[in-house]
Scaffold this active site. Structure first.
Site, PDB file in Angstrom:
ATOM      1  N   HIS A  31      -5.705   2.981   0.985  1.00  0.00           N
ATOM      2  CA  HIS A  31      -4.878   4.104   1.439  1.00  0.00           C
ATOM      3  C   HIS A  31      -5.513   4.871   2.599  1.00  0.00           C
ATOM      4  CE1 HIS A  31      -2.854   3.057  -2.138  1.00  0.00           C
ATOM      5  NE2 HIS A  31      -3.479   3.844  -2.986  1.00  0.00           N
ATOM      6  N   ASP A  37       0.912  -1.136   0.000  1.00  0.00           N
ATOM      7  CA  ASP A  37       0.000   0.000   0.000  1.00  0.00           C
ATOM      8  C   ASP A  37       0.956   1.190   0.000  1.00  0.00           C
ATOM      9  OD1 ASP A  37      -1.452   2.262   0.840  1.00  0.00           O
ATOM     10  OD2 ASP A  37      -3.041   0.944   1.543  1.00  0.00           O
ATOM     11  N   HIS A  38       1.110   1.833  -1.133  1.00  0.00           N
ATOM     12  CA  HIS A  38       2.226   2.788  -1.225  1.00  0.00           C
ATOM     13  C   HIS A  38       2.057   3.988  -0.289  1.00  0.00           C
ATOM     14  CE1 HIS A  38      -0.300   5.070  -4.069  1.00  0.00           C
ATOM     15  NE2 HIS A  38       0.484   6.093  -3.840  1.00  0.00           N
TER      16      HIS A  38
HETATM   17  C1  BG6 Z   1      -3.276   4.758  -6.514  1.00  0.00           C
HETATM   18  C2  BG6 Z   1      -4.617   4.868  -7.182  1.00  0.00           C
HETATM   19  O1  BG6 Z   1      -3.245   3.660  -5.648  1.00  0.00           O
HETATM   20  O2  BG6 Z   1      -3.047   5.950  -5.769  1.00  0.00           O
HETATM   21  C3  BG6 Z   1      -4.661   6.085  -8.089  1.00  0.00           C
HETATM   22  O3  BG6 Z   1      -4.838   3.707  -7.954  1.00  0.00           O
HETATM   23  C4  BG6 Z   1      -4.320   7.323  -7.297  1.00  0.00           C
HETATM   24  O4  BG6 Z   1      -5.939   6.231  -8.686  1.00  0.00           O
HETATM   25  C5  BG6 Z   1      -3.003   7.120  -6.558  1.00  0.00           C
HETATM   26  O5  BG6 Z   1      -4.200   8.391  -8.208  1.00  0.00           O
HETATM   27  C6  BG6 Z   1      -2.739   8.287  -5.626  1.00  0.00           C
HETATM   28  O6  BG6 Z   1      -1.452   8.173  -5.115  1.00  0.00           O
HETATM   29  P1  BG6 Z   1      -0.654   9.447  -4.648  1.00  0.00           P
HETATM   30  O7  BG6 Z   1       0.589   8.891  -4.082  1.00  0.00           O
HETATM   31  O8  BG6 Z   1      -0.440  10.299  -5.867  1.00  0.00           O
HETATM   32  O9  BG6 Z   1      -1.530  10.134  -3.655  1.00  0.00           O
END
Ligand code: BG6
Length: 499
Positions: A243, A180-181
């Protein structure tokens, strides 16, 4: 910093976007900063046939397209890159993969340590581990074997459970790293340190002093070229289930017994298991779903979601979700958490706002400013505390002022990107920032009623692209005299409709 042990990294889905945009740049930066192991091999795997050289050239091109790269470092980095064409659904073909990994033991002294990264379509998440296991590539007798699984981990509760079963049949939980980045973001990790390393916040961090908590993840982009995927997912699956609930858990959790993967994840899962289950009334009254519509905002023309490539003309997929939810435990009983995320909102910002209760007696008038603590996850990462100050001059009128900290003020900031941090952690066998099976399950369990409801929602509100989402999301707070930090009402363009 301790370097990881030598290892091989196999990236399934090597010709895909994720590999080019995120993974290879992350490996390159780690390499350039001396954070990768002394020796390593990265093997790209996908169906298309390329030679090692062709693969290297492609990656070189995508790396240099987006940033300034040091030529010599790049040449050295590329010597660690290899490619193998493979039909990933065909078990027999994995014999070749095994052979290549064996050669890396000699060439790069990998000692059998291997990371398998699934950057493929989710339909292959169950198949690849099975094929790997058929060739003993899950076996840890000689070197560790870690499997990184990209999101989405399942499509709903049932599919997540069944995917887990499939993967657990081949790999043990300690080998599985579910990405989960958001957990790789420095500012999300800082929630832990901020809360538990400072004596001054923790005593206030509960229902006695906090009126409500707001979590906003707003994106200014639309679905871009991902309409095909997104139309089957929607904001609830794409951002909320993973997230946002992870961030919420970091805000709501208790102090871990120790700073290690088990202790931290034990506390995270406890919060997730305490989310108050959603009743039919909650779905009706505490949930707002929206979809962006065509608009002209701030001098720009934006397409509506239904006009985006890959999206059905009559799609009822939500690109916005806002909701009010509760955590049922002693710390948080009765404190609402307002959570929202959406595409094509006015700006890109992710932040947590802690709204403290007002003073018991409004001695300086009802309009005295409330205390807010704003934890800015991105961009302009930082922390801001707002409070009331006497307006200089006669009388005792107050005004809101703030103290703020920005990460870019730190002298030596070498903030790793989320992918850099997570890849490094996986190579070091540290699963702290990866979602554990029970956490993934708890989140799907909580979200499942929303998934069922959104199949045929009572309302799906259109909001003009470039605005703060449906104004109905303001009403979630307004009935209790509360407000989002960026409410809809301040915007000139209030072009809402029912879809
Ligand atoms: C991803 C989603 O996991 O997270 C995308 O699939 C989203 O739709 C992205 O844009 C958002 O990541 P960050 O790091 O730009 O907030």
């Amino acid at each position: 910093m301790v370097q990881p042990e030598n290892n091989s990294i196999v990236i399934f889905g090597a010709s895909g976007d994720l590999t080019h945009r995120k993974l290879i740049p992350a490996f390159y930066h780690l390499y350039a900063n001396g954070l990768l192991p002394e020796d390593f091999a990265i093997l790209g795997v996908s169906r298309t046939s390329y030679s090692d050289e062709e693969f290297r050239d492609k990656l070189k091109q995508s790396l240099t397209e987006n940033e300034k790269i040091d030529e010599e470092t790049l040449i050295n980095f590329c010597q660690h890159l290899y490619y193998q064409a493979l039909n990933t659904s065909d078990k027999d073909e994995y014999a070749v993969l095994k052979e290549r990994l064996d050669t890396f033991k000699e060439m790069h002294n990998t000692q059998g340590n291997t990371v398998f990264y699934l950057a493929t379509p989710p339909s292959l998440y169950g198949v690849i581990p099975e094929c790997l296991a058929a060739h003993g590539l899950n076996d840890e007798t000689e070197g560790w074997k870690n499997l990184i699984v990209e999101k989405p981990f399942g499509y709903d509760l049932e599919s997540a459970i069944s995917l887990d079963k499939q993967i657990h049949a081949c790999f043990q939980e300690h080998q599985i790293y579910r990405i989960d980045h958001y957990l790789g973001k420095e500012t999300v990790q800082n929630l832990l340190v901020f809360r538990f390393a400072n004596g001054m916040f923790e005593p206030l961090w509960n229902r006695n002093f906090i009126d409500y908590v707001e979590i906003t993840a707003s994106e200014s982009l639309g679905v871009e070229d991902r309409g095909g995927y997104y139309d089957g997912a929607g904001a609830v699956r794409d951002m909320f289930q993973n997230h946002l609930l992870q961030v919420l858990a970091m805000v709501g959790m208790e102090s871990p017994a120790a700073i290690n993967a088990d202790s931290i994840r034990d506390e995270v899962v406890k919060v997730m298991q305490s989310f108050k289950p959603l009743s039919d009334d909650d779905l009706k009254n505490n949930l707002v779903l929206g979809q962006y519509t065509e608009s002209d905002a701030r001098g720009k023309h934006f397409l509506g979601y239904r006009q985006e490539p890959g999206v059905a003309e009559d799609s009822r997929t939500e690109t916005y979700v806002g909701m009010k939810m509760f955590i049922q435990n002693w710390r948080w009983n009765g404190v609402p958490f307002y959570v929202r995320t959406g595409k094509r909102l006015p700006t890109r910002v992710t932040e947590v706002v802690i709204h403290f209760k007002k003073t018991p007696h409004p001695v300086f008038g009802e309009n005295a400013p409330e205390n807010k603590l704003i934890i800015r996850i991105q961009p302009d990462e930082g922390i801001l505390m707002s409070f009331g100050l006497k307006k200089p001059g006669a009388g005792f009128e107050s005004q809101e002022v703030s103290m703020d900290f920005h990460y870019d003020k730190l002298e030596e900031t070498n903030m790793l990107t989320a992918y850099e941090r997570l890849l490094l952690d996986c190579m070091k066998q540290d699963a702290t920032l990866f979602a554990r099976t029970d956490a993934v399950r708890a989140c799907w369990k909580f979200v499942q009623p929303i998934l069922e409801y959104k199949e045929n929602p009572e309302h799906l509100f259109g909001y003009a692209a470039g605005t703060w989402g449906p104004k109905q999301a303001d009403d979630l707070l307004a009935s209790s005299n509360r407000e989002w930090r960026f409410p809809c009402k301040n915007l000139a363009n209030t072009d809402y409709c029912e879809l």
